[in-house]
Scaffold this motif. Structure first.
Motif, short mmCIF file in Angstrom:
data_model
loop_
_atom_site.label_atom_id
_atom_site.label_comp_id
_atom_site.label_asym_id
_atom_site.label_seq_id
_atom_site.Cartn_x
_atom_site.Cartn_y
_atom_site.Cartn_z
N VAL A 193 -24.98 30.53 13.78
CA VAL A 193 -24.28 29.25 13.65
C VAL A 193 -25.22 28.17 13.14
N GLY A 194 -26.38 28.04 13.78
CA GLY A 194 -27.29 26.98 13.42
C GLY A 194 -27.83 27.13 12.02
N ARG A 195 -28.31 28.32 11.69
CA ARG A 195 -28.89 28.52 10.36
C ARG A 195 -27.86 28.35 9.25
N PRO A 196 -26.64 28.98 9.35
CA PRO A 196 -25.65 28.73 8.29
C PRO A 196 -25.26 27.26 8.17
N VAL A 197 -25.10 26.61 9.30
CA VAL A 197 -24.75 25.19 9.25
C VAL A 197 -25.85 24.39 8.57
N ALA A 198 -27.12 24.72 8.87
CA ALA A 198 -28.23 24.01 8.25
C ALA A 198 -28.27 24.27 6.74
N GLU A 199 -28.04 25.54 6.36
CA GLU A 199 -28.05 25.84 4.94
C GLU A 199 -26.89 25.15 4.23
N ALA A 200 -25.72 25.13 4.87
CA ALA A 200 -24.57 24.45 4.27
C ALA A 200 -24.86 22.96 4.12
N ARG A 202 -27.80 21.56 3.75
CA ARG A 202 -28.75 21.37 2.66
C ARG A 202 -28.03 21.49 1.32
N ALA A 203 -27.10 22.49 1.22
CA ALA A 203 -26.36 22.65 -0.04
C ALA A 203 -25.49 21.43 -0.33
N VAL A 204 -24.87 20.86 0.72
CA VAL A 204 -24.04 19.67 0.53
C VAL A 204 -24.90 18.49 0.07
N ARG A 205 -26.07 18.32 0.68
CA ARG A 205 -26.96 17.22 0.28
C ARG A 205 -27.39 17.38 -1.16
N ALA A 206 -27.70 18.67 -1.61
CA ALA A 206 -28.13 18.91 -3.00
C ALA A 206 -26.99 18.62 -3.97
N ALA A 207 -25.78 19.06 -3.60
CA ALA A 207 -24.63 18.79 -4.47
C ALA A 207 -24.35 17.30 -4.56
N THR A 208 -24.49 16.63 -3.47
CA THR A 208 -24.26 15.18 -3.47
C THR A 208 -25.27 14.47 -4.38
N ARG A 209 -26.51 14.86 -4.34
CA ARG A 209 -27.52 14.26 -5.22
C ARG A 209 -27.18 14.53 -6.68
N GLU A 210 -26.74 15.79 -6.99
CA GLU A 210 -26.41 16.10 -8.38
C GLU A 210 -25.23 15.27 -8.86
N VAL A 211 -24.20 15.12 -8.01
CA VAL A 211 -23.05 14.30 -8.39
C VAL A 211 -23.46 12.86 -8.59
#
Length: 220
Positions: A193-200, A202-211
């Protein structure tokens, strides 16, 4: 001839003239002062002889005959007899009766009261203290000390028993639950739970920066 005549005359001395002038000035100043001093001494001498001395003798006579002699007579014939009479009255009407009262009434009564108090109060209380209160107090003190020690042992035994019961009733089940249930669940939650949530995240933060860069631009 003129030379011999000049040598026979006394030589001129400047200091002699200065001494004469100083003596003349001193004489002019001192003579009036001496005259006034002698006149004042003469006047004072006769003033004392004919005025002050007779006046002093008259005052002394008046003080002696109008004050000292009456006071001496008053002391000898009034004050001393009255004081002696008062002392005689105080002694015979107060001191002697008080002395007699103390010697023949108060002191015997005080001795009798003390004898009665000693016989009825002090001696019984002393006997009771020595033979009753002190032994009973020692026995009671020893019993209380023994009971206090036993109570301490019982308290320590009860404490150890309660601690053992609490450990088996509460502590050991909690420790087993933490070790067998909570620890594996925590590991599973951290892994799945913790690791997938953390990876998700991080992916959301990266996508937000790209947008954000695509829409508003930003530093390369």
């Amino acid at each position: 001839m003129n030379t011999e005549k000049t040598s026979s005359q006394p030589a001129y001395e400047p200091g002699g003239c200065l001494t004469a002038v100083a003596r003349g000035i001193a004489l002019v100043v001192v003579v009036p002062v001496r005259l006034v001093w002698d006149a004042l001494g003469y006047c004072l001498k006769h003033l004392w002889r004919w005025v002050l001395a007779p006046l002093a003798r008259a005052l002394g006579w008046l003080i002696e005959h109008l004050l000292l002699i009456p006071l001496r007579w008053l002391w000898e014939w009034l004050v001393v007899p009255v004081a002696r009479a008062l002392w005689w009255l105080v002694e015979h009407l107060l001191l002697i009766p008080l002395r007699w009262l103390w010697e023949w009434v108060l002191r015997p009564v005080a001795r009798a009261l003390w004898w009665v108090a000693d016989l009825l109060v002090v001696t019984p209380i002393g006997w009771l203290w020595r033979h009753v209160f002190a032994p009973v107090g020692r026995v009671v003190g020893a019993a209380l000390a023994w009971a206090w020690g036993i109570a301490g042992r019982i308290s320590r035994a009860v404490g150890r028993a309660l601690a053992l019961v609490l450990w088996h009733a509460v502590g050991r089940p909690l420790a087993w639950a933490y070790r067998v249930v909570l620890t594996p669940v925590g590991h599973w939650l951290r892994t799945y739970v913790g690791r997938p949530v953390a990876e998700a995240a991080r992916a959301v933060r990266a996508a937000t920066r790209e947008v954000w860069r695509a829409l508003f631009g930003g530093p390369r």
